[in-house]
Every structure is written in C-alpha cells, then in structure tokens.
Design a protein around this motif. Structure first.
Motif: not given
Length: 161
Positions: A128-139
């Motif tokens: 998997y590759r994991v990225l958090q949204s800019d606002d930190g509310r989504s992954l």
C-alpha cells in the motif's frame, strides 16, 4: 476516465503537489497517526479483494516508528483485529491478525507518504501507499504491487474520527 483511474490521478497529483510546494505534515507527524474510520462511499475495491463492512484503524507514533491496530468486519461478517509496531526504515516487523501475513515493512519516501509492504515468510504479499489529506481529515490508501510499487485498482479512504 474511470473512477479508479481518476482516484489514482488525484492521488499522484496531490502527492506531487505536496512535494513540489513543500507542503507536508509537521516533522513529528506521520500520515498514519490518528483514529480512522473506513469511508465505504469513497472506497473502491479492485477485483479479488476481501471487502470490508466496517473498519477502524488507530495508529500512534512510537519512539521508533508507528503502532497500528486495525479492527475490521469483513463482508461475510468475520471480525479480525490486526496489530503491528514498525519502524519507518524498511526493517521487517511482526504482524498479528492478518491471515497469511507475518511481517510488515514500512518506509517513508517523503514526509507526506508511507509505503507499506506485507510479507509471508519473507515473501511480499501485498503493498500500500498511504497519503493523508492536506487538512488531515482523510487518509487515502492505494494498493500497489509489493515489488514494483505500480498502483493497483483498490483505493481505500478513511475519515478521521
């Protein structure tokens, strides 16, 4: 453009923008860290994936990396709890609760991304590759080939609780 292709393009564009603009989480913040709830409406499963009815993932920053506990209910009603604590340098770490998986390797190729490879007896099984949204509310968790890192068809989205 299909839903999966669009999601993958968005993922790549967001990751590229984060790197180019220098926008990234604070140095002590890891993208996985938080209490996350699966968002089924925003998730797309590729072929052959054992779908989930629900999932909650709680990850905490540890002195040498990150600890994650994942509680899931599969589409057939089976309940599973997975657990691992891993450094971010690619060293294998033990995993419990995921069928046919006994180790995980986490790497942090950039401040905004985490790469995860899950193994069985030393053989890569999935990644998997994991990225958090800019606002930190989504992954966003994008499936990748565990060896080549080419993006797959599954895109799983979590919302911060």
């Amino acid at each position: 453009m299909g839903r999966v292709a669009l999601a993958l393009c968005l993922f790549v564009a967001t990751a590229t923008a984060l790197e180019c603009q220098g926008a990234s989480p604070a140095p002590s913040t890891l993208p996985l860290v938080g209490d996350w709830q699966l968002n089924l409406d925003r998730t797309h499963y590729g072929p052959g994936v054992d779908r989930r009815r629900s999932e909650r993932m709680t990850c905490t920053e540890e002195s040498q990396g990150v600890r994650c506990v994942i509680r899931r209910v599969r589409s057939d009603g089976r309940e599973l709890t997975a657990d691992f604590t891993s450094s971010l340098d690619g060293a294998p770490a033990p995993v419990s609760g995921i069928p046919d998986v006994d180790e995980v390797q986490l790497r942090r190729p950039s401040l905004a991304l985490i790469d995860a490879t899950f193994l069985s007896h030393g053989t890569p099984i999935f990644g998997y590759r994991v990225l958090q949204s800019d606002d930190g509310r989504s992954l966003m968790v994008v499936s990748v080939d565990p060896v080549t890192r080419v993006a797959g068809a599954t895109v799983v989205v979590y919302d911060r609780m």
